[in-house]
Scaffold this motif. Structure first.
Motif, PDB file in Angstrom:
ATOM      1  N   UNK A  42      60.617  21.117  26.979  1.00 20.47           N
ATOM      2  CA  UNK A  42      60.617  20.111  26.470  1.00 20.47           C
ATOM      3  C   UNK A  42      60.565  19.805  25.140  1.00 20.47           C
TER       4      UNK A  42
ATOM      5  N   UNK B  67      46.417  18.962  30.171  1.00 16.96           N
ATOM      6  CA  UNK B  67      46.881  17.670  29.636  1.00 16.96           C
ATOM      7  C   UNK B  67      47.146  16.695  30.438  1.00 16.96           C
TER       8      UNK B  67
ATOM      9  N   UNK C 243      56.521  12.659  37.162  1.00 16.82           N
ATOM     10  CA  UNK C 243      57.762  12.942  36.457  1.00 16.82           C
ATOM     11  C   UNK C 243      57.885  13.041  34.907  1.00 16.82           C
TER      12      UNK C 243
ATOM     13  N   UNK D  36      68.108  16.210  35.769  1.00 14.36           N
ATOM     14  CA  UNK D  36      66.900  16.519  36.357  1.00 14.36           C
ATOM     15  C   UNK D  36      66.948  18.191  36.214  1.00 14.36           C
TER      16      UNK D  36
ATOM     17  N   UNK E  51      51.377  16.354  22.509  1.00 13.23           N
ATOM     18  CA  UNK E  51      51.593  16.907  23.789  1.00 13.23           C
ATOM     19  C   UNK E  51      52.956  18.019  23.467  1.00 13.23           C
ATOM     20  N   UNK E  52      53.758  17.682  22.435  1.00 15.43           N
ATOM     21  CA  UNK E  52      54.851  18.563  22.019  1.00 15.43           C
ATOM     22  C   UNK E  52      54.122  19.384  21.027  1.00 15.43           C
TER      23      UNK E  52
ATOM     24  N   UNK F 174      64.159   8.376  30.960  1.00 19.98           N
ATOM     25  CA  UNK F 174      64.528   8.022  32.619  1.00 19.98           C
ATOM     26  C   UNK F 174      65.105   6.588  32.602  1.00 19.98           C
TER      27      UNK F 174
ATOM     28  N   UNK G 293      64.207  14.174  28.218  1.00 21.43           N
ATOM     29  CA  UNK G 293      64.771  13.374  29.048  1.00 21.43           C
ATOM     30  C   UNK G 293      64.139  11.977  29.019  1.00 21.43           C
TER      31      UNK G 293
ATOM     32  N   UNK H 213      65.040  20.851  33.739  1.00 21.55           N
ATOM     33  CA  UNK H 213      64.161  21.909  34.212  1.00 21.55           C
ATOM     34  C   UNK H 213      63.125  21.232  35.141  1.00 21.55           C
ATOM     35  N   UNK H 214      63.380  19.952  35.612  1.00 18.80           N
ATOM     36  CA  UNK H 214      62.404  19.439  36.693  1.00 18.80           C
ATOM     37  C   UNK H 214      62.804  19.710  38.166  1.00 18.80           C
ATOM     38  N   UNK H 215      64.202  19.968  38.404  1.00 21.44           N
ATOM     39  CA  UNK H 215      64.414  20.537  39.711  1.00 21.44           C
ATOM     40  C   UNK H 215      65.050  21.952  39.521  1.00 21.44           C
TER      41      UNK H 215
ATOM     42  N   UNK I 219      55.746  15.678  33.550  1.00 21.19           N
ATOM     43  CA  UNK I 219      56.311  17.013  33.453  1.00 21.19           C
ATOM     44  C   UNK I 219      57.456  17.113  32.540  1.00 21.19           C
ATOM     45  N   UNK I 220      58.038  15.878  32.382  1.00 22.31           N
ATOM     46  CA  UNK I 220      59.490  16.198  31.567  1.00 22.31           C
ATOM     47  C   UNK I 220      58.841  16.222  29.977  1.00 22.31           C
ATOM     48  N   UNK I 221      57.941  15.915  29.933  1.00 19.32           N
ATOM     49  CA  UNK I 221      57.337  16.203  28.244  1.00 19.32           C
ATOM     50  C   UNK I 221      56.586  17.384  28.393  1.00 19.32           C
ATOM     51  N   UNK I 222      56.480  18.371  29.164  1.00 13.22           N
ATOM     52  CA  UNK I 222      55.950  19.638  29.227  1.00 13.22           C
ATOM     53  C   UNK I 222      54.318  19.683  29.216  1.00 13.22           C
TER      54      UNK I 222
END
Lengths: 244, 235
Positions: free
Chosen positions: A80, B143, B132, A58, A107-108, A87, A85, A62-64, B135-138
């Protein structure tokens, strides 16, 4: 405090953790972790429960944010789109498989005109075409994990972080996920795989980092490490002793 | 004053032959309440999502306020809208008082807190699950909100239906700002109040039956939406 510097990867690392420390509930769950992920191949992160494996992942994603130290992405890697990542328990949207992948592409920031072709590639790569229009959350655990992996690959990341992706999956589903991981690495994406499974590390990994109490206990090429680990922590773990 | 049995028989007669007055009143009620609900959803869905996902000073106080406004008395809303739209009010120049538009405005104000508060809860629950991963996907806040609103769409239908139920059933606000003018602003609830006070129970009962059927239909739809949302959570 145990601190060893990773031996394998040099300056061309896809990700480097430098002195990463993190406190949770008054306890140092990451304790000056130094670790480098090579820019290609598969790096397995192993260690007992509570060693900080998932947390390290994590931090890389960059999540933590660590209390001390830093996660330093390799050259040209940021965000991202480059660092994806997956899970252990994937969370898929309440939509079809196709719509989940379409959502990820949007999203990307994949350009609209390129999305259709990329969607087809992803469905083919994950062998998901037959279930593309099924509700994603109605799929089996293995299929859901395949969708989550393919979704993570939507923007062609250069570093893929996998947190025990085959935990609680049956052997067939595990084989399908492992094939995807191998294909991904073969295509040039650096992969970090958190796993408890020594056999899986043997089948997939080029390099192993063994964590204990939030620090790196050993970092070595997978073959020699899995045959004869040098650190007393890894030796004790593979001997089935509890690491207290 | 008619006997009870006669009043019921006459009420059924009005419904069976689709009495013109009854149809007009039911039609206007549906038009006003449906429009107000759609407007309230257009405001309440994003407002609820912002309260669930956004992080800004005063968010807690705003959440408490929206929750408290769920129980807003319709007559108070009616009074506020009346003051705004009356000749001396800031929007008096629009000449909307005693028109269906004024009734729509009052019902929208009444329904927005219901839709927003229910949306906040639905989106917050979903965000706890998706946070989570997104967030991990930015995903940024915008959004995230769009994703959560879309994935919560069936549960949010329940919020809209609850708002519609409230709008259809309220009488105080539309009475004050609509004036219960025959063929102009008379809706089911105001007509029932008037006809009952005049002792004309047939139309009041007929409208009451229609209102009950609509209420049951809305509840059935809401239950269907809840069951669909539960299925979607696992499917």
């Amino acid at each position: 405090m145990l601190r060893l510097v990773a031996s394998g990867p040099g300056p061309d690392a896809a990700m480097r953790l430098e002195g990463v420390a993190l406190r949770r509930g008054g306890r140092r769950v990451l304790d000056g972790l130094d670790l480098a992920v090579p820019s290609g191949g598969i790096t397995a992160i192993m260690g007992p429960n509570g060693a900080g494996k998932s947390l390290a992942l994590r931090v890389m994603a960059g999540l933590v944010r660590p209390d001390e130290g830093a996660a330093i992405p390799g050259e040209g890697l940021s965000g991202p789109r480059d660092i994806a990542l997956v899970f252990q328990k994937p969370v898929l949207l309440r939509r079809s498989v196709r719509a989940n992948l379409r959502h990820a592409l949007a999203l990307y920031g994949v350009p609209r005109r390129a999305r259709r072709d990329r969607l087809g590639e992803l469905l083919d790569f994950g062998r998901l075409a037959a279930i593309a229009d099924s509700p994603a959350r109605a799929l089996s655990g293995g299929e859901q994990q395949r969708v989550a992996m393919v979704r993570a690959l939507a923007a062609r990341p250069r570093l893929l972080l996998l947190d025990e992706p085959t935990a609680s999956l049956d052997p067939q589903a595990t084989a399908a996920i492992e094939a995807l991981i191998a294909d991904t690495a073969a295509a040039g994406t650096a992969v970090v795989l958190v796993t408890h499974d020594r056999g899986q590390a043997g089948r997939l990994a080029d390099h192993v980092c063994f964590l204990h109490k939030g620090a790196l206990a050993e970092s070595a090429p997978a073959g020699p490490f899995l045959l004869a680990p040098k650190s007393p922590e890894a030796q004790a773990y593979f001997a089935g002793r509890l690491l207290l | 004053m008619q006997g009870f049995g006669d009043a019921f028989a006459a009420a059924f007669g009005l419904i069976a032959r689709l009495d013109a007055d009854l149809v007009e009143i039911v039609g206007l009620s549906l038009q006003v309440s449906l429009t107000a609900t759609l407007l309230a959803c257009a405001i309440g869905f994003p407002l609820g999502a912002v309260l669930a996902v956004g992080r800004f000073p005063g968010r807690g106080a705003l959440t408490v306020l929206v929750n408290a406004l769920m129980g807003l008395p319709p007559v108070v809303v009616g009074l506020v809208v009346y003051l705004m739209l009356s000749r001396a009010g800031p929007l008096g120049a629009l000449g909307l008082l005693y028109t269906p538009a004024a009734m729509i405005a009052a019902q929208t104000l009444l329904v927005v807190p219901i839709v927003a508060a229910l949306t906040r809860q639905i989106v917050a629950d979903l965000d706890a699950e998706y946070h989570e991963t997104l967030r991990s996907m930015g995903a940024g806040a915008g959004a995230r909100m769009r994703t959560l609103l879309w994935d919560g769409r069936l549960a949010l239908t329940t919020a809209g239906l609850a708002g519609m139920g409230r709008a259809l059933a309220e009488v105080g606000a539309v009475m004050i700002v609509g004036g219960n003018i025959d063929h102009v602003t008379r809706v089911m609830t105001t007509a029932i109040a008037l006809e009952t006070s005049r002792g004309e129970l047939a139309l009041a009962l007929g409208l009451g039956m229609v209102l009950m059927v609509l209420s049951l239909a809305l509840n059935a739809l809401a239950m269907g939406a809840r069951m669909g949302a539960a299925r979607m959570a696992h499917a």
